[in-house]
Design a protein around this motif. Structure first.
Motif, short mmCIF file in Angstrom:
data_model
loop_
_atom_site.label_atom_id
_atom_site.label_comp_id
_atom_site.label_asym_id
_atom_site.label_seq_id
_atom_site.Cartn_x
_atom_site.Cartn_y
_atom_site.Cartn_z
N ILE A 1 -6.71 -6.03 -8.49
CA ILE A 1 -7.56 -6.18 -9.85
C ILE A 1 -8.06 -4.81 -10.30
CG2 ILE A 1 -9.91 -6.77 -10.69
CD1 ILE A 1 -9.94 -9.23 -8.64
N TYR A 2 -8.17 -3.80 -9.51
CA TYR A 2 -8.40 -2.28 -9.96
C TYR A 2 -7.04 -1.89 -10.72
CZ TYR A 2 -12.01 -2.92 -6.27
OH TYR A 2 -13.07 -3.28 -5.57
N VAL A 3 -5.99 -2.20 -10.13
CA VAL A 3 -4.71 -1.78 -10.66
C VAL A 3 -4.64 -2.24 -12.18
CG1 VAL A 3 -2.09 -1.94 -10.62
CG2 VAL A 3 -3.48 -1.35 -8.51
N GLY A 4 -4.91 -3.74 -12.20
CA GLY A 4 -4.71 -4.35 -13.55
C GLY A 4 -5.58 -3.88 -14.36
N PHE A 5 -6.99 -3.26 -14.11
CA PHE A 5 -7.76 -2.68 -14.96
C PHE A 5 -7.16 -1.18 -15.49
CE2 PHE A 5 -11.59 0.26 -15.55
CZ PHE A 5 -12.29 -0.46 -16.61
N ILE A 6 -6.65 -0.62 -14.69
CA ILE A 6 -6.32 0.53 -15.09
C ILE A 6 -5.06 0.50 -16.05
CG2 ILE A 6 -4.84 1.17 -13.19
CD1 ILE A 6 -7.30 3.74 -14.80
N ILE A 7 -4.06 -0.25 -15.60
CA ILE A 7 -3.12 -0.56 -16.45
C ILE A 7 -3.46 -0.89 -17.99
CG2 ILE A 7 -1.01 -2.14 -16.97
CD1 ILE A 7 -0.71 -0.04 -14.89
N PHE A 8 -4.80 -1.86 -17.98
CA PHE A 8 -5.21 -2.42 -19.37
C PHE A 8 -5.65 -0.91 -19.92
CE2 PHE A 8 -9.07 -3.36 -21.66
CZ PHE A 8 -8.69 -4.20 -22.52
N LEU A 9 -6.39 -0.18 -19.50
CA LEU A 9 -6.94 1.08 -19.91
C LEU A 9 -5.80 1.79 -20.50
CD1 LEU A 9 -9.78 1.90 -17.88
CD2 LEU A 9 -9.99 0.61 -19.98
N GLY B 1 -1.66 -11.02 -12.49
CA GLY B 1 -1.52 -11.00 -11.08
C GLY B 1 -2.54 -10.38 -10.29
N GLY B 2 -3.03 -9.44 -10.93
CA GLY B 2 -4.36 -8.85 -10.14
C GLY B 2 -5.28 -9.82 -9.80
N ILE B 3 -5.71 -10.80 -11.09
CA ILE B 3 -6.55 -11.55 -10.62
C ILE B 3 -6.48 -12.76 -9.62
CG2 ILE B 3 -8.06 -13.62 -11.96
CD1 ILE B 3 -7.89 -11.91 -14.17
N ILE B 4 -5.05 -12.80 -9.71
CA ILE B 4 -4.61 -14.31 -8.76
C ILE B 4 -4.76 -13.61 -7.23
CG2 ILE B 4 -2.51 -15.32 -7.88
CD1 ILE B 4 -1.95 -15.63 -10.82
N ARG B 5 -4.08 -12.51 -7.06
CA ARG B 5 -4.31 -11.99 -5.64
C ARG B 5 -5.97 -11.76 -5.28
NH1 ARG B 5 0.01 -9.11 -2.98
NH2 ARG B 5 -1.48 -8.79 -1.33
N GLY B 6 -6.52 -11.12 -6.25
CA GLY B 6 -8.04 -11.09 -5.85
C GLY B 6 -8.67 -11.95 -5.44
N PHE B 7 -8.50 -13.18 -5.93
CA PHE B 7 -9.30 -14.41 -5.73
C PHE B 7 -8.58 -15.29 -4.57
CE2 PHE B 7 -11.35 -12.81 -9.58
CZ PHE B 7 -12.66 -13.26 -9.36
N PHE C 1 -5.01 7.17 -9.93
CA PHE C 1 -5.93 6.11 -9.57
C PHE C 1 -5.13 5.03 -8.86
CE2 PHE C 1 -8.11 2.07 -10.21
CZ PHE C 1 -9.49 2.24 -10.21
N VAL C 2 -3.91 4.78 -9.23
CA VAL C 2 -2.98 3.68 -8.62
C VAL C 2 -2.67 4.12 -7.17
CG1 VAL C 2 -0.71 2.80 -8.52
CG2 VAL C 2 -1.88 2.88 -10.65
N GLY C 3 -2.39 5.53 -6.92
CA GLY C 3 -2.24 5.94 -5.47
C GLY C 3 -3.41 5.81 -4.86
N LEU C 4 -4.64 6.10 -5.32
CA LEU C 4 -5.91 5.58 -4.75
C LEU C 4 -6.17 4.19 -4.19
CD1 LEU C 4 -8.57 7.90 -6.49
CD2 LEU C 4 -7.71 8.00 -4.12
N CYS C 5 -5.73 3.38 -5.02
CA CYS C 5 -5.59 1.89 -4.69
C CYS C 5 -4.82 1.65 -3.50
CB CYS C 5 -5.13 1.05 -5.94
SG CYS C 5 -6.52 0.90 -7.43
N GLY C 6 -3.81 2.30 -3.45
CA GLY C 6 -2.92 2.06 -2.30
C GLY C 6 -3.62 2.55 -1.01
N VAL C 7 -4.39 3.71 -1.21
CA VAL C 7 -5.19 4.31 -0.07
C VAL C 7 -6.00 3.18 0.56
CG1 VAL C 7 -6.67 6.02 0.68
CG2 VAL C 7 -4.78 6.62 -0.49
N ILE C 8 -6.76 2.69 -0.30
CA ILE C 8 -7.87 1.70 -0.06
C ILE C 8 -7.17 0.45 0.73
CG2 ILE C 8 -9.20 -0.11 -1.23
CD1 ILE C 8 -9.96 1.83 -3.59
N ALA D 1 0.78 -1.21 -0.06
CA ALA D 1 0.08 0.14 0.15
C ALA D 1 0.94 1.27 0.03
CB ALA D 1 -1.01 0.23 1.35
N VAL D 2 2.09 1.18 1.01
CA VAL D 2 2.80 2.39 0.70
C VAL D 2 3.38 2.55 -0.35
CG1 VAL D 2 4.81 3.29 1.95
CG2 VAL D 2 3.13 2.14 3.21
#
Length: 316
Positions: free
Chosen positions: A197-205, A231-237, A171-178, A123-124
């Motif tokens: 998963i959110y990080v992966g989505f924003i990288i995709f866009l 990696g995001g999907i693996i961690r998310g699930f 957005f990536v920074g906000l994911c860290g805050v979350i 997160a940091v």
């Protein structure tokens, strides 16, 4: 005798409850540990605040230094530093690829941290990445004379300038805050993993909207996107059970991102212009050869990254 009998019964009851509590603590995962007895964010059952020993840290630093020297030598040998634009590309790819490598190594080689400690570190890192990247974008606006006549908000928010990058890293920074907020709130603990998963989505866009000068740059960036999303999907699930797999994905992503910078992809594909100066048949054959060469480069970078991962697995 009555008092003695009562005392014995109370002792049995208390002992039974203590036994149940001990068994419960053994069965609890890192995420289920109560927040109240923690000191400085560490539960007393997990007192190690050290990610690795000093000897292991020296090996990590040495390995990262060797990797950086190799990729920099590859960039220099292909003339990346002969152009200001390509040098900026080198620096622009170096920071996020180093962050991805750092996240990959800490997840792949972490044996002493709890899942909660690891998520705190991640997160940091995400918060710092978002902040540093936004500051870098502002620095380019201040020190690059090409943008002197461009209003600050237009430069930061317009997709014509740096709006795409500033929005993505904000957005990536906000994911860290979350991740920071959710890791301690019982109903939202899963969000610290789903944030990836959110990080992966924003990288995709970001990759989808990012134009590339040739097939090689396109394939390398989409390969980078693939590893980040996976990696995001693996961690998310899988949550804390997927740290090793997540680490491997981000290790691969780091290699793909650094290898996809314009300076490398352009220098390695010089002359591959899809047959603009050839006949139709010759041009079609030339374009096909260019795509095959680009795919071979991508496979080579994947193989090199996996070889390094095998070395890390043998060292740690």
């Amino acid at each position: 005798q009555a008092c003695g009998s009562l005392a014995i019964r109370m002792a049995v009851i208390v002992g039974h409850r203590n036994c149940e509590d001990d068994c419960l603590c053994e069965e609890m995962s890192d995420e289920a540990l109560p927040a109240s007895p923690r000191k400085n964010g560490i539960h007393p059952l997990h007192t190690s605040m050290i990610w690795c020993t000093k000897a292991e840290l020296k090996v990590h630093v040495l390995c990262i230094a060797v990797l950086w020297a190799i990729v920099t030598a590859v960039a220099a040998s292909n003339g990346v530093f002969n152009s200001i634009g390509h040098t900026r590309q080198y620096l622009g790819h170096l920071l996020p690829s180093f962050i991805a490598l750092l996240l990959g190594i800490t997840n792949l080689c972490t044996h002493k941290w709890t899942s909660d400690q690891n998520c705190l570190f991640e997160a940091v890192v995400l918060c710092l990445l978002g902040a540093v990247w936004l500051l870098a974008i502002i620095g380019v606006k201040i020190f690059n004379s090409d943008y002197n006549d461009t209003p600050f908000l237009t430069y930061m928010l317009s997709m014509k300038f740096e709006g795409m990058h500033s929005s993505a890293f904000f957005f990536v920074g906000l994911c860290g805050v979350i991740m920071l907020v959710s890791r301690r709130k019982e109903p939202y603990r899963r969000l610290k993993h789903w944030a990836w998963i959110y990080v992966g989505f924003i990288i995709f866009l970001l990759i989808y909207a990012h134009d590339q000068p040739n097939d090689l740059g396109l394939y390398m960036h989409w390969n980078f996107c693939f590893w980040v999303v996976l990696g995001g999907i693996i961690r998310g699930f899988l949550g804390e059970k997927g740290h090793k797999e997540f680490g491997m994905c981000y290790f691969m992503a780091a290699a793909m991102l650094f290898g996809g910078q314009d300076g490398l992809t352009i220098s390695l594909t010089e002359g591959d212009h899809h047959g603009s100066h050839h006949g139709s048949d010759q041009g079609s054959h030339h374009a096909s050869h260019s795509k095959h060469s680009a795919m071979g480069y991508v496979i080579a970078w994947n193989a090199s990254a996996m070889t390094v991962i095998l070395v890390y697995m043998s060292l740690f």
